[in-house]
Design a protein around this motif. Structure first.
Motif, short mmCIF file in Angstrom:
data_model
loop_
_atom_site.label_atom_id
_atom_site.label_comp_id
_atom_site.label_asym_id
_atom_site.label_seq_id
_atom_site.Cartn_x
_atom_site.Cartn_y
_atom_site.Cartn_z
N GLU A 125 -47.38 -66.89 -34.52
CA GLU A 125 -46.27 -65.78 -34.56
C GLU A 125 -46.96 -64.48 -35.34
N GLY A 126 -48.36 -64.39 -35.33
CA GLY A 126 -48.89 -63.12 -35.50
C GLY A 126 -50.41 -63.21 -35.01
N LEU A 127 -50.96 -61.85 -34.47
CA LEU A 127 -52.09 -61.65 -33.87
C LEU A 127 -52.91 -60.47 -34.78
N ILE A 128 -54.01 -60.73 -35.12
CA ILE A 128 -55.02 -59.65 -35.55
C ILE A 128 -55.88 -59.37 -34.43
N VAL A 129 -56.15 -58.32 -34.10
CA VAL A 129 -57.09 -57.66 -33.19
C VAL A 129 -58.20 -56.67 -33.81
N ILE A 130 -59.23 -57.04 -33.81
CA ILE A 130 -60.65 -56.41 -34.42
C ILE A 130 -60.98 -55.66 -33.03
N GLY A 131 -61.07 -54.42 -33.03
CA GLY A 131 -61.61 -53.29 -32.02
C GLY A 131 -61.35 -52.26 -32.24
#
Length: 319
Positions: free
Chosen positions: A95-101
């Motif tokens: 349901e949710g996405l965390i993008v580290i970049g």
């Protein structure tokens, strides 16, 4: 929120693992299942998923790099690739996405947000080139890595009474060069945000020699000029050669500093809490040591500028 995912994308930076750890353990704390996506957006396209638990992130807070690996995905830049990624997210019930970049990773996160995926971007890049936040994860560690190199290079530069050009990363943003140059006592700092004056650099070197200075350190951000070109210009103008030291990818590696570990942990927890509250399409950051967040498109639209006060400080102290 029952299930979320986390990925690292683009260039790696020290502190990414600390952030992954914070995301995973915060999710578990709140009763949310967390999926690790391997190799960034490529992992979304190829469904390279891994269920993570508290043990998955044990003993990684102090490690550089990223346990989830990272890659640049040309396929994700196409509509077909993004549709495949979205399909896999929905199939897994994520349901949710965390993008580290960095900047490019955030652009990918923005595209997913437009498609209805609740997405949070966390700034992880050594360049510190995102304008909406004071600091990005990995920047502090990279600066300290450069500073350590300056100290070592100064020893041999003094012994041989040579000028040394130290080339650091920073294609469009000179923050690594500026901060490391000020902290390392460089005679000249050359950044892409402003033109440099060769006569001014030579004048400082000559002034230093007159007062008995045995070495000259010039910090050059890679986006400003080629180190070899600058060396040749100095030779042509003064007749004296300069050594070149290109630090390269050493700046991306190593154990993250305490500052980066704490920043990464704070951002990881906040990202999970925002998704839990139904938020998305956001970029997280820090300003004046306070966590902030804003629309990811607005964050990307801001233009990074260098700190004129830090530049003035460097100029005054390098007389």
């Amino acid at each position: 929120m029952k299930k979320l995912a986390v990925l690292t994308s683009g260039g790696d930076s020290p502190g990414m693992n600390a952030c992954i750890r914070a995301v995973v353990r915060s999710s578990i704390y709140y009763g949310i299942e967390v999926i690790g996506v391997k190799r960034g957006y490529e992992g979304l396209i190829h469904k390279d998923f891994e269920v993570m638990d508290a043990s998955s992130v044990g003993d990684i807070v102090h490690k550089g790099g990223t346990i989830l690996k990272t890659a640049r995905s040309k396929a994700f830049m196409t509509e077909e690739g993004r549709n495949q990624a979205i399909k896999h997210l929905k199939e897994e019930g994520i349901e949710g996405l965390i993008v580290i970049g960095g900047d490019g990773s955030f652009k990918g996160a923005a595209k997913l947000s437009e498609a209805g995926i609740a997405t949070i971007g966390i700034p992880g890049t050594i360049d510190n080139d995102l304008a909406y936040t004071d600091y990005t994860i990995g920047f502090d560690t990279a600066v300290n890595t450069v500073l350590d190199s300056i100290s070592k290079i100064r020893d041999t530069s003094t012994s041989h009474e040579k000028a040394t050009i130290i080339e650091v990363m920073g294609r469009h943003c000179g923050d690594i060069a500026m901060y490391a140059g000020v902290a390392g006592g460089a005679e000249a700092i050359i950044i892409p945000e402003k033109p440099f004056s060769l006569p001014s650099i030579i004048e400082k070197m000559e002034h230093g020699r007159k007062r008995g200075k045995q070495h000259h350190i010039i910090i050059l951000a890679e986006g400003s000029s080629k180190a070899e070109d600058l060396r040749q210009q100095l030779v042509d103008a003064t007749g004296e050669d300069a050594r070149i030291s290109v630090l390269g990818f050493i700046q991306r590696g190593g154990d993250p500093s305490a500052f980066d570990r704490v920043l990464a942990s704070r951002l990881g927890l906040k990202a999970v809490e925002l998704l839990k509250e139904g938020e998305g399409k956001l970029a997280l950051g820090v300003r004046q040591n306070q966590l902030v967040f804003e629309d990811i498109h607005e964050a990307l639209s801001k233009e990074k500028s260098y700190d004129p006060e830090l530049d003035r400080l460097a100029e005054i102290l390098s007389i």
